[in-house]
Write an enzyme that holds these catalytic residues in place. Structure first.
Site, PDB file in Angstrom:
ATOM      1  N   GLU A 185      -1.037   1.266  -5.416  1.00  0.00           N
ATOM      2  CA  GLU A 185      -0.793  -0.113  -4.765  1.00  0.00           C
ATOM      3  C   GLU A 185      -0.795  -1.280  -5.500  1.00  0.00           C
ATOM      4  O   GLU A 185      -1.764  -1.209  -6.400  1.00  0.00           O
ATOM      5  CB  GLU A 185      -2.022  -0.124  -3.642  1.00  0.00           C
ATOM      6  CG  GLU A 185      -2.221   0.934  -2.620  1.00  0.00           C
ATOM      7  CD  GLU A 185      -3.599   1.107  -2.003  1.00  0.00           C
ATOM      8  OE1 GLU A 185      -4.083   0.081  -1.480  1.00  0.00           O
ATOM      9  OE2 GLU A 185      -4.126   2.219  -1.697  1.00  0.00           O
ATOM     10  N   HIS A 241       0.716  -1.257  -0.067  1.00  0.00           N
ATOM     11  CA  HIS A 241       0.035  -0.019   0.100  1.00  0.00           C
ATOM     12  C   HIS A 241       0.982   1.226   0.040  1.00  0.00           C
ATOM     13  O   HIS A 241       0.785   2.091   1.090  1.00  0.00           O
ATOM     14  CB  HIS A 241      -0.831  -0.016   1.360  1.00  0.00           C
ATOM     15  CG  HIS A 241      -2.089   0.801   1.414  1.00  0.00           C
ATOM     16  ND1 HIS A 241      -1.934   2.451   1.435  1.00  0.00           N
ATOM     17  CD2 HIS A 241      -3.252   0.684   1.523  1.00  0.00           C
ATOM     18  CE1 HIS A 241      -2.912   2.822   1.469  1.00  0.00           C
ATOM     19  NE2 HIS A 241      -3.939   1.721   1.439  1.00  0.00           N
TER      20      HIS A 241
HETATM   21  O1  TA6 Z   1      -6.217   1.543  -0.357  1.00  0.00           O
HETATM   22  C1  TA6 Z   1      -7.262   2.159   0.015  1.00  0.00           C
HETATM   23  C2  TA6 Z   1      -8.038   2.078   1.093  1.00  0.00           C
HETATM   24  O2  TA6 Z   1      -8.564   0.690   1.280  1.00  0.00           O
HETATM   25  C3  TA6 Z   1      -9.030   2.967   1.402  1.00  0.00           C
HETATM   26  O3  TA6 Z   1     -10.125   2.791   1.494  1.00  0.00           O
HETATM   27  C4  TA6 Z   1      -8.637   3.474   3.137  1.00  0.00           C
HETATM   28  O4  TA6 Z   1      -9.381   2.805   4.068  1.00  0.00           O
HETATM   29  C5  TA6 Z   1      -7.019   3.469   3.073  1.00  0.00           C
HETATM   30  O5  TA6 Z   1      -6.910   2.079   2.295  1.00  0.00           O
HETATM   31  C6  TA6 Z   1      -6.428   3.479   4.267  1.00  0.00           C
HETATM   32  O6  TA6 Z   1      -6.877   2.230   5.290  1.00  0.00           O
HETATM   33  P1  TA6 Z   1      -6.202   2.405   6.809  1.00  0.00           P
HETATM   34  O7  TA6 Z   1      -6.722   1.452   7.124  1.00  0.00           O
HETATM   35  O8  TA6 Z   1      -4.721   2.622   6.576  1.00  0.00           O
HETATM   36  O9  TA6 Z   1      -6.743   3.722   7.240  1.00  0.00           O
END
Ligand code: TA6
Length: 285
Positions: free
Chosen positions: A257, A156
């Site tokens: 990601e 991510h």
């Molecule tokens: O990758 C996008 C995502 O799934 C968003 O929906 C948001 O939730 C982000 O990840 C960050 O998630 P986190 O749990 O690290 O706040």
């Protein structure tokens, strides 16, 4: 090895400080989390929130969180931690090597009672991190169970940008996507680069490379073992709701990601393995 120094962000919370001729970086054992990476002569390539929390069980905000073995909400049990079990626990450092062109780190995570309570599989996960003029992160999932093991998730990556309002993301023009802002909506390929004027949270059905164009800088992101590319920026309202991100922090990053969406999980046979990798570099013409 004088390129690698072991420090602590808090008692027991070990950070590897990398100071190598090719790059500087910081990598936490918690989550095997690449927090920062800056190739020599370049501005930082990864964004790490100055409000990140360094405590066991809480994922660092920024760098490259390991979302594994599921992506976002658990496919069937929303009470389980979002983005899985890997980013919120300590990994073991198996090896740390310094070479003329790079530093190579190897981390491991195995199942235990706590992980099996959340995910009923015996596994051995390994993360290889290669830090030099480019950054390569390779997550290998080994199935030690006697049942097929479904693996999804994401590397991510929070990519640092000068101002999100002037960024465009190229390479996804021909990819259909799932828009997850305010629900889930299947969308056809847009035919154009992505610009940011509000919250973006999209799962592109895409296996190729992506380029983040940020003013005069281009960041090239390649990947392997990933049928989905997720692009995310929370914008102002969602950013204000995140205690570990400055209210204006959304302007300083875009997430691109290397993902495996839950409905495209890799089914790893008993004794088998799956490799998910991303490679990030500053694209110099
Ligand atoms: O990758 C996008 C995502 O799934 C968003 O929906 C948001 O939730 C982000 O990840 C960050 O998630 P986190 O749990 O690290 O706040």
């Amino acid at each position: 090895m004088d390129a690698i120094r072991r420090t602590e962000a808090a008692p027991g919370y070990e950070i590897l400080e990398i100071d190598h001729p090719r790059c500087r970086a910081r990598v936490a054992l918690h989550g095997a989390h690449v927090m920062e990476w800056q190739p020599t002569g370049e501005n930082p390539v990864l964004y790490c929130s100055p409000q990140s929390v360094f405590q066991p069980g809480k994922a660092i905000r920024g760098g490259i969180p390991l979302c594994w073995p599921w992506f976002n909400a658990h496919p069937s049990d929303p009470s389980k931690p979002s983005h899985g079990i890997a980013r919120n626990r300590f990994w073991r450092l198996l090896d740390a090597q310094e070479a003329p062109d790079e530093v190579v780190l190897l981390f491991a995570l195995e199942d235990d009672d706590a992980t099996r309570a959340l995910w009923p599989f015996a596994f051995h996960a390994e993360l290889e991190v290669r830090l030099g003029t480019q950054l390569e992160v390779i997550l290998t999932s080994h199935n030690r169970s006697d049942q097929p093991m479904p693996v999804s998730g994401a590397l991510h990556s929070y990519l640092a940008v000068a101002d999100i309002g002037k960024v465009r993301v190229e390479g996804l023009e021909a990819a259909p996507f799932t828009d997850t802002v305010g629900g889930r909506r299947e969308c056809p390929a847009s035919g154009e680069a992505i610009h940011f004027t509000g919250e973006v949270d999209r799962i592109y059905h895409h296996r190729g490379e992506t380029v983040v164009v940020d003013g005069g800088r281009r960041l090239r992101i390649a990947k392997e073992g990933s049928p989905s590319t997720v692009v995310w920026n929370p914008w102002a309202e969602k950013a204000a709701a995140l205690a570990d991100l400055p209210d204006s922090g959304y302007r300083d990053f875009v997430c691109v990601e290397a993902a495996i969406a839950n409905d495209h999980a890799a089914l790893v046979p008993p004794g088998g393995s799956h490799r998910l990798a991303t490679r990030i570099e500053v694209d110099r013409p």
